[in-house]
Design an enzyme around this catalytic site. Structure first.
Site, short mmCIF file in Angstrom:
data_model
loop_
_atom_site.label_atom_id
_atom_site.label_comp_id
_atom_site.label_asym_id
_atom_site.label_seq_id
_atom_site.Cartn_x
_atom_site.Cartn_y
_atom_site.Cartn_z
CG MET A 18 -2.20 -0.81 1.01
SD MET A 18 -3.54 -0.28 2.12
CE MET A 18 -2.81 -0.59 3.72
CG ASP A 37 10.13 -0.07 3.50
OD1 ASP A 37 8.93 -0.06 3.19
OD2 ASP A 37 10.70 -1.07 4.01
CB VAL A 61 8.80 3.71 11.57
CG1 VAL A 61 8.80 4.01 10.09
CG2 VAL A 61 8.39 2.26 11.85
CG ASN A 87 1.59 2.48 4.49
OD1 ASN A 87 0.45 2.09 4.30
ND2 ASN A 87 2.65 1.79 4.08
CE1 TYR A 150 -2.30 -4.70 11.41
CE2 TYR A 150 -4.64 -5.22 11.59
CZ TYR A 150 -3.60 -4.62 10.91
OH TYR A 150 -3.84 -3.93 9.75
CE LYS A 154 -2.42 -1.21 11.86
NZ LYS A 154 -1.64 -0.17 11.17
CB THR A 185 -0.68 -5.83 0.11
OG1 THR A 185 -1.00 -6.69 1.22
CG2 THR A 185 -1.44 -4.51 0.25
#
Length: 244
Positions: A18, A37, A61, A87, A150, A154, A185
């Site tokens: 994405m 990245d 990140v 992202n 996860y 989120k 993806t």
């Protein structure tokens, strides 16, 4: 005039999936884009493909130092920062009994702490630029239950988005979250999961998984001035899953 003409964006996790789709869309619409990245090979290749308006910066990140480096490189190359797309993210198919503390903390660091660090680092740059738009990629599992780790992170992204939106409104900075469902993806449609994804897609009201470009169109809208009165909001793109 292109929809992001004159804007400079940072997109994390942009070497593939994405993130790469968002980067292509942004470049098409006139933005200058800093792609970040850990995958330097794919990041460099995509940056070369996208041309002079793209710059790849290798980034962890979860590192505040790396975030400072990314913003510095963006300002050095393109003069300012107008847009941030948080992202980058990971998931893990383990139960609460199987998952180790180390694994759980890794998910929190990448999915949650990185979003905090990104917002904290870009806000001063956006203040200098006179405003901006932050788009935090959450998930439909930021609204309904999914995998442990996860789902938790989120939901946290959704909450951080609202808190930051209220604080940053005075600076002319908008902050919104995007909640994708199942997206085609490479991670999702690889050979060992393709059959399971196809079977699951029959449960989706729209009867299919989404293409990355469909999510990119929504992210583009939020990055652009077209969404000038939207902040602190959730934008769901899940084929109707959370409506059931």
């Amino acid at each position: 005039m292109k929809r992001l003409e004159g804007k400079v964006a940072i997109i994390t996790g942009a070497a593939q999936g994405m993130g790469a789709s968002h980067a292509r869309k942004f470049i098409e619409e006139g933005a200058k884009v800093v792609l970040t990245d850990l995958n330097k090979e794919k990041g460099d290749a995509l940056s070369a493909e996208l041309g002079e308006n793209a710059l790849f910066v290798s980034q962890n990140v979860t590192s505040a130092e790396d975030w400072a480096k990314v913003v510095l490189e963006a300002e050095k190359a393109f003069g300012k920062v107008d847009v941030l797309v948080n992202n980058a993210g990971i998931t893990m198919a383990k139960s609460i009994l199987q998952m180790t503390e180390e694994e759980y903390r890794r998910i929190v660091e990448i999915n949650q702490i990185s979003v905090f660090l990104g917002m904290k680092t870009v806000v001063p740059a956006m203040q200098k630029a006179g405003g901006g738009s932050i788009v935090n990629i959450s998930s439909m599992n930021g609204l309904v239950a999914g995998a442990i780790g996860y789902t938790d992170t989120k939901f946290a992204v959704r909450g951080m988005t609202k808190a930051a939106a209220i604080e940053c409104a005075n600076y002319g900075i908008r902050v919104n979250s995007v909640h994708p469902g199942v997206i085609a993806t490479p991670m999702v449609v690889q050979e060992d999961t393709k059959a399971a994804v196809e079977a699951f897609s029959k449960q989706i009201p729209l009867k299919r998984v989404a293409e990355p470009e469909e999510v990119s169109n929504l992210v583009l809208y939020l990055a652009s001035d077209e969404s000038s009165y939207s902040t602190g909001a959730e934008f769901v793109i899940d084929g109707g899953m959370t409506a059931m």
